[in-house]
Design a protein around this motif. Structure first.
Motif, PDB file in Angstrom:
ATOM      1  N   MET A   1      -8.961 -41.999 -31.393  1.00 36.07           N
ATOM      2  CA  MET A   1      -7.683 -41.587 -30.832  1.00 36.07           C
ATOM      3  C   MET A   1      -7.807 -40.155 -30.326  1.00 36.07           C
ATOM      4  O   MET A   1      -8.337 -39.277 -31.001  1.00 36.07           O
ATOM      5  N   SER A   2      -7.309 -39.897 -29.126  1.00 38.18           N
ATOM      6  CA  SER A   2      -7.416 -38.558 -28.559  1.00 38.18           C
ATOM      7  C   SER A   2      -6.316 -37.648 -29.090  1.00 38.18           C
ATOM      8  O   SER A   2      -5.270 -38.092 -29.535  1.00 38.18           O
ATOM      9  N   SER A   3      -6.599 -36.373 -29.011  1.00 37.71           N
ATOM     10  CA  SER A   3      -5.647 -35.372 -29.481  1.00 37.71           C
ATOM     11  C   SER A   3      -4.456 -35.301 -28.543  1.00 37.71           C
ATOM     12  O   SER A   3      -4.614 -35.414 -27.326  1.00 37.71           O
ATOM     13  N   PRO A   4      -3.253 -35.068 -29.083  1.00 34.14           N
ATOM     14  CA  PRO A   4      -2.089 -34.865 -28.220  1.00 34.14           C
ATOM     15  C   PRO A   4      -2.302 -33.641 -27.334  1.00 34.14           C
ATOM     16  O   PRO A   4      -2.875 -32.636 -27.769  1.00 34.14           O
ATOM     17  N   VAL A   5      -1.846 -33.734 -26.102  1.00 32.43           N
ATOM     18  CA  VAL A   5      -1.979 -32.636 -25.147  1.00 32.43           C
ATOM     19  C   VAL A   5      -0.680 -31.847 -25.118  1.00 32.43           C
ATOM     20  O   VAL A   5       0.403 -32.410 -24.930  1.00 32.43           O
ATOM     21  N   VAL A   6      -0.793 -30.531 -25.311  1.00 29.47           N
ATOM     22  CA  VAL A   6       0.349 -29.630 -25.266  1.00 29.47           C
ATOM     23  C   VAL A   6       0.178 -28.717 -24.059  1.00 29.47           C
ATOM     24  O   VAL A   6      -0.876 -28.104 -23.883  1.00 29.47           O
ATOM     25  N   LEU A   7       1.200 -28.657 -23.233  1.00 27.69           N
ATOM     26  CA  LEU A   7       1.207 -27.752 -22.087  1.00 27.69           C
ATOM     27  C   LEU A   7       2.075 -26.553 -22.429  1.00 27.69           C
ATOM     28  O   LEU A   7       3.258 -26.706 -22.731  1.00 27.69           O
ATOM     29  N   ILE A   8       1.469 -25.371 -22.391  1.00 27.39           N
ATOM     30  CA  ILE A   8       2.181 -24.125 -22.682  1.00 27.39           C
ATOM     31  C   ILE A   8       2.491 -23.429 -21.366  1.00 27.39           C
ATOM     32  O   ILE A   8       1.608 -23.247 -20.531  1.00 27.39           O
ATOM     33  N   VAL A   9       3.748 -23.040 -21.197  1.00 28.42           N
ATOM     34  CA  VAL A   9       4.167 -22.279 -20.020  1.00 28.42           C
ATOM     35  C   VAL A   9       4.579 -20.904 -20.528  1.00 28.42           C
ATOM     36  O   VAL A   9       5.632 -20.750 -21.156  1.00 28.42           O
ATOM     37  N   GLU A  10       3.725 -19.918 -20.279  1.00 30.26           N
ATOM     38  CA  GLU A  10       3.955 -18.561 -20.802  1.00 30.26           C
ATOM     39  C   GLU A  10       3.333 -17.555 -19.848  1.00 30.26           C
ATOM     40  O   GLU A  10       2.158 -17.678 -19.504  1.00 30.26           O
ATOM     41  N   SER A  11       4.123 -16.566 -19.432  1.00 34.10           N
ATOM     42  CA  SER A  11       3.624 -15.574 -18.476  1.00 34.10           C
ATOM     43  C   SER A  11       2.793 -14.477 -19.138  1.00 34.10           C
ATOM     44  O   SER A  11       1.946 -13.877 -18.480  1.00 34.10           O
ATOM     45  N   SER A  12       2.984 -14.228 -20.419  1.00 34.17           N
ATOM     46  CA  SER A  12       2.227 -13.183 -21.110  1.00 34.17           C
ATOM     47  C   SER A  12       0.842 -13.719 -21.503  1.00 34.17           C
ATOM     48  O   SER A  12       0.746 -14.643 -22.319  1.00 34.17           O
ATOM     49  N   PRO A  13      -0.232 -13.131 -20.953  1.00 27.99           N
ATOM     50  CA  PRO A  13      -1.574 -13.623 -21.287  1.00 27.99           C
ATOM     51  C   PRO A  13      -1.885 -13.553 -22.784  1.00 27.99           C
ATOM     52  O   PRO A  13      -2.511 -14.459 -23.329  1.00 27.99           O
ATOM     53  N   GLU A  14      -1.434 -12.489 -23.445  1.00 34.49           N
ATOM     54  CA  GLU A  14      -1.722 -12.326 -24.870  1.00 34.49           C
ATOM     55  C   GLU A  14      -1.024 -13.402 -25.710  1.00 34.49           C
ATOM     56  O   GLU A  14      -1.632 -14.007 -26.585  1.00 34.49           O
ATOM     57  N   LEU A  15       0.254 -13.633 -25.447  1.00 35.55           N
ATOM     58  CA  LEU A  15       0.999 -14.644 -26.188  1.00 35.55           C
ATOM     59  C   LEU A  15       0.477 -16.043 -25.868  1.00 35.55           C
ATOM     60  O   LEU A  15       0.306 -16.874 -26.757  1.00 35.55           O
ATOM     61  N   ARG A  16       0.180 -16.285 -24.596  1.00 41.07           N
ATOM     62  CA  ARG A  16      -0.356 -17.587 -24.198  1.00 41.07           C
ATOM     63  C   ARG A  16      -1.669 -17.865 -24.934  1.00 41.07           C
ATOM     64  O   ARG A  16      -1.867 -18.943 -25.468  1.00 41.07           O
ATOM     65  N   ARG A  17      -2.556 -16.890 -24.980  1.00 43.34           N
ATOM     66  CA  ARG A  17      -3.849 -17.048 -25.664  1.00 43.34           C
ATOM     67  C   ARG A  17      -3.652 -17.305 -27.152  1.00 43.34           C
ATOM     68  O   ARG A  17      -4.297 -18.167 -27.746  1.00 43.34           O
ATOM     69  N   MET A  18      -2.739 -16.581 -27.784  1.00 42.02           N
ATOM     70  CA  MET A  18      -2.468 -16.765 -29.209  1.00 42.02           C
ATOM     71  C   MET A  18      -1.927 -18.171 -29.483  1.00 42.02           C
ATOM     72  O   MET A  18      -2.354 -18.837 -30.435  1.00 42.02           O
ATOM     73  N   LEU A  19      -1.017 -18.642 -28.643  1.00 42.04           N
ATOM     74  CA  LEU A  19      -0.469 -19.995 -28.811  1.00 42.04           C
ATOM     75  C   LEU A  19      -1.549 -21.053 -28.588  1.00 42.04           C
ATOM     76  O   LEU A  19      -1.644 -22.020 -29.347  1.00 42.04           O
ATOM     77  N   GLU A  20      -2.363 -20.856 -27.556  1.00 46.02           N
ATOM     78  CA  GLU A  20      -3.449 -21.806 -27.284  1.00 46.02           C
ATOM     79  C   GLU A  20      -4.376 -21.912 -28.495  1.00 46.02           C
ATOM     80  O   GLU A  20      -4.697 -23.018 -28.951  1.00 46.02           O
ATOM     81  N   GLU A  21      -4.811 -20.768 -29.012  1.00 43.07           N
ATOM     82  CA  GLU A  21      -5.737 -20.770 -30.144  1.00 43.07           C
ATOM     83  C   GLU A  21      -5.112 -21.404 -31.383  1.00 43.07           C
ATOM     84  O   GLU A  21      -5.763 -22.185 -32.083  1.00 43.07           O
ATOM     85  N   SER A  22      -3.866 -21.074 -31.657  1.00 43.20           N
ATOM     86  CA  SER A  22      -3.191 -21.620 -32.836  1.00 43.20           C
ATOM     87  C   SER A  22      -3.059 -23.132 -32.759  1.00 43.20           C
ATOM     88  O   SER A  22      -3.287 -23.840 -33.741  1.00 43.20           O
ATOM     89  N   LEU A  23      -2.693 -23.639 -31.586  1.00 39.47           N
ATOM     90  CA  LEU A  23      -2.532 -25.084 -31.418  1.00 39.47           C
ATOM     91  C   LEU A  23      -3.882 -25.804 -31.424  1.00 39.47           C
ATOM     92  O   LEU A  23      -4.018 -26.875 -32.017  1.00 39.47           O
ATOM     93  N   GLU A  24      -4.887 -25.207 -30.791  1.00 46.79           N
ATOM     94  CA  GLU A  24      -6.218 -25.818 -30.787  1.00 46.79           C
ATOM     95  C   GLU A  24      -6.800 -25.890 -32.202  1.00 46.79           C
ATOM     96  O   GLU A  24      -7.430 -26.882 -32.563  1.00 46.79           O
ATOM     97  N   GLN A  25      -6.569 -24.851 -33.006  1.00 47.39           N
ATOM     98  CA  GLN A  25      -7.048 -24.854 -34.393  1.00 47.39           C
ATOM     99  C   GLN A  25      -6.419 -25.979 -35.208  1.00 47.39           C
ATOM    100  O   GLN A  25      -6.974 -26.413 -36.203  1.00 47.39           O
ATOM    101  N   ARG A  26      -5.273 -26.456 -34.764  1.00 49.76           N
ATOM    102  CA  ARG A  26      -4.578 -27.543 -35.467  1.00 49.76           C
ATOM    103  C   ARG A  26      -4.850 -28.904 -34.830  1.00 49.76           C
ATOM    104  O   ARG A  26      -4.183 -29.878 -35.131  1.00 49.76           O
ATOM    105  N   GLY A  27      -5.825 -28.958 -33.927  1.00 52.90           N
ATOM    106  CA  GLY A  27      -6.269 -30.233 -33.389  1.00 52.90           C
ATOM    107  C   GLY A  27      -5.619 -30.697 -32.104  1.00 52.90           C
ATOM    108  O   GLY A  27      -5.865 -31.811 -31.655  1.00 52.90           O
ATOM    109  N   TYR A  28      -4.792 -29.870 -31.479  1.00 52.78           N
ATOM    110  CA  TYR A  28      -4.160 -30.253 -30.228  1.00 52.78           C
ATOM    111  C   TYR A  28      -5.056 -29.859 -29.049  1.00 52.78           C
ATOM    112  O   TYR A  28      -5.742 -28.834 -29.096  1.00 52.78           O
TER     113      TYR A  28
END
Length: 131
Positions: A1-28
């Motif tokens: 089964m593939s991981s759920p795909v989450v699309l993040i819409v965020e203009s701040s590069p720092e916040l976007r990167r933090m959200l990406e890393e946090s979600l990827e660490q949880r398998g998304y």
């Protein structure tokens, strides 16, 4: 089964990167866009399982693009980060075939976002009221 795909819409590069890393660490699987127009194009190429959008305050064109994104992909649940209520019609009870839309007030904690993400991706939340 593939991981759920989450699309993040965020203009701040720092916040976007933090959200990406946090979600990827949880398998998304995570994709991102800097604005809702980019997100609309990304969703047309590869629909996500969940949309997390943090539109800029008082950006009329950006809010209209977010509404268009939700209209074009009504079956995709979304979390809209906002310090104030956007168009109340975006958060009315879902109609058949519509996914829930949740509002997360800014400022928010990462744990709040992660709990809401897990909830929307793991349960049938179709009949719940939006907030």
């Amino acid at each position: 089964m593939s991981s759920p795909v989450v699309l993040i819409v965020e203009s701040s590069p720092e916040l976007r990167r933090m959200l990406e890393e946090s979600l990827e660490q949880r398998g998304y699987a995570v994709t991102s866009a800097t604005n809702t127009r980019e997100a609309l194009e990304a969703m047309r190429r590869r629909p996500a399982d969940l949309l997390i959008a943090d539109p800029p305050d008082r950006a009329g064109a950006e809010h209209r693009a977010l509404e268009a994104l939700c209209r074009e992909f009504p079956a995709v649940p979304s979390i809209v980060v906002s310090p104030e209520m956007l168009d109340p019609a975006m958060f009315t009870p879902p109609r058949p075939g519509e996914a829930p839309r949740r509002r997360l007030r800014r400022p928010f904690s990462l744990s709040e976002l992660l709990v809401l993400t897990r909830h929307l991706l793991s349960s049938d939340d179709q009949g719940s009221a939006r907030f």
